[in-house]
Design an enzyme around this catalytic site. Structure first.
Site, mmCIF file in Angstrom:
data_model
loop_
_atom_site.group_PDB
_atom_site.id
_atom_site.type_symbol
_atom_site.label_atom_id
_atom_site.label_comp_id
_atom_site.label_asym_id
_atom_site.label_seq_id
_atom_site.Cartn_x
_atom_site.Cartn_y
_atom_site.Cartn_z
ATOM 1 C CG ASP A 246 0.750 -2.414 8.322
ATOM 2 O OD1 ASP A 246 0.718 -2.456 7.086
ATOM 3 O OD2 ASP A 246 1.363 -3.241 9.033
HETATM 4 O O1 MRU Z 1 6.467 -4.248 6.970
HETATM 5 P P1 MRU Z 1 5.509 -5.401 6.927
HETATM 6 O O2 MRU Z 1 5.965 -6.521 6.055
HETATM 7 O O3 MRU Z 1 5.132 -5.860 8.328
HETATM 8 O O4 MRU Z 1 4.213 -4.802 6.272
HETATM 9 C C1 MRU Z 1 3.112 -5.626 6.070
HETATM 10 C C2 MRU Z 1 1.975 -4.956 5.416
HETATM 11 O O5 MRU Z 1 2.015 -3.798 5.086
HETATM 12 C C3 MRU Z 1 0.718 -5.769 5.272
HETATM 13 O O6 MRU Z 1 0.024 -5.402 4.128
HETATM 14 C C4 MRU Z 1 -0.188 -5.533 6.485
HETATM 15 O O7 MRU Z 1 0.525 -5.676 7.675
HETATM 16 C C5 MRU Z 1 -1.347 -6.464 6.495
HETATM 17 S S1 MRU Z 1 -0.878 -8.139 6.786
HETATM 18 C C6 MRU Z 1 -2.311 -9.044 6.858
#
Ligand code: MRU
Length: 354
Positions: A246
């Protein structure tokens, strides 16, 4: 065919409601920025790249519909609305970087006296629409670089077993995926024996979404609960862990879905290479290390209930951070669309681009 999280045609945006998966496949319309903010905040669309793209496209839908009398109104709208969209979820940096790029681009059109207000809007739309194709191409490159990196030390006649966490697949991007893109690429090269995915409590992105993608594409996959990672690494040879991101700080510290950090520790203990697969737009060069990455805390209901069924004792207090930060020293490599980097060499990318 890969699952399509985002459907866009000029003036029309729909997203696959990921809160309903895997039971129900339903697209919801996004008619503007207000809807965009809500679907991101409610996690109907999630995953760092998808959040950024849907945020920008929700603005594109609005810009295409409205008519503007002057360029300064367009500039004000873009700046105000992008800053608002960034507030929907704080940890993923991609939408913040997309907002900065879009505002910069908009200012360029604003200052260019040779273009009219309509041409300015059309140029902004084109810029936003370009993000769709770029994300897909970047993911394919990530997939290829990641597969090459993992196979580097594997005998040619051997297959690999990969563990991933959360969902960094088609559903989290415009298609193909980052971590799941690496798995997809290994599978396409017939070098994947099996992908393991964690359940990813409390929101179950692994069980609901990654498992769904693996089944949908006939990629051999096995679901494990989050507390089975150590046992998996001890009892079966795992070739590598690949997760998404993220936000990657300039020193390589990486925020990703809660639970990533403990998997990285277990990988180090069991001598399993641990990779982060992410586009360059997930790297926050302005943040020197992971300590300052804002970590979103989600409602406790995500922990205490499964749908409407309470599964935790009533009255218990909960702590529900959605992300954690894996320190750079636990990361073997960061797989991007331009190549694989050691965390400590990320800083050279900034100096070489300046
Ligand atoms: O809370 P989320 O489902 O948005 O978290 C997603 C993640 O942690 C993913 O691993 C990250 O955003 C990478 S997506 C290509």
């Amino acid at each position: 065919m890969a699952l399509e999280a985002i459907k866009y045609k000029k003036g029309k945006l729909e997203i696959l409601d990921q809160t309903l998966l895997p039971a129900i496949t339903r697209y919801v319309p996004v008619q503007g920025v207000e809807d965009g903010w809500k679907v991101i905040n409610k996690m109907q669309v999630r995953g760092a790249p998808a959040i950024a793209i849907v945020g920008c496209l929700s603005l594109a839908v609005e810009l295409a519909r409205e008519s503007y009398l002057d360029k300064s109104t367009v500039r004000r709208e873009v700046e105000g609305k992008m800053n608002y969209l960034v507030s929907a979820r704080p940890t993923a940096v991609n939408i913040k970087i997309a907002a900065e790029d879009l505002i910069k681009e908009t200012n360029k059109y604003y200052k260019n006296d040779d273009i009219s207000v309509d041409e300015m809007v059309q140029s902004i739309l084109k810029f936003i629409e370009g993000m769709l194709e770029k994300d897909l191409n970047d993911n394919k490159c990530i997939g290829k670089f990641g597969a090459d990196e993992i196979l580097k030390n594997i005998p040619e006649d051997s297959l690999v077993r990969i563990l991933t966490h959360c969902n960094a697949g088609s559903l989290a991007t415009t298609g193909y995926g980052t971590a799941l893109g690496v798995i997809r690429s290994l599978h396409n090269q017939r070098r994947l024996e099996r992908a393991y995915c964690t359940e990813t409590r409390p929101y179950n992105q692994g069980a609901r979404l990654t498992a769904f993608e693996l089944v949908h594409e006939s990629i051999p996959g096995t679901l494990i609960c989050d507390d089975m990672v150590a046992a998996l690494m001890k009892s079966r040879t795992i070739s590598a862990v690949v997760v998404g991101a993220d936000r990657v700080a300039a020193n390589g510290d990486t925020a990703n879905k809660i639970g990533t950090y403990q998997i990285a520790i277990l990988a180090k203990y069991h001598d399993v290479p641990f990779y982060v697969a992410a586009p360059m737009t997930s790297i926050d060069f302005d943040m020197s290390n992971g300590d300052s990455i804002p970590i979103e805390e989600r409602p406790e209901r995500e922990m205490t209930h499964l749908n409407d069924q309470r599964i935790a004792a009533a009255g218990i207090q909960c702590w529900n951070p959605a992300f954690d930060v894996t320190p750079a020293h636990l990361i073997s490599g960061i797989i991007t669309e331009t190549g694989v980097f050691k965390p400590e060499s990320l800083k050279d990318l900034v100096s070489s681009s300046n």
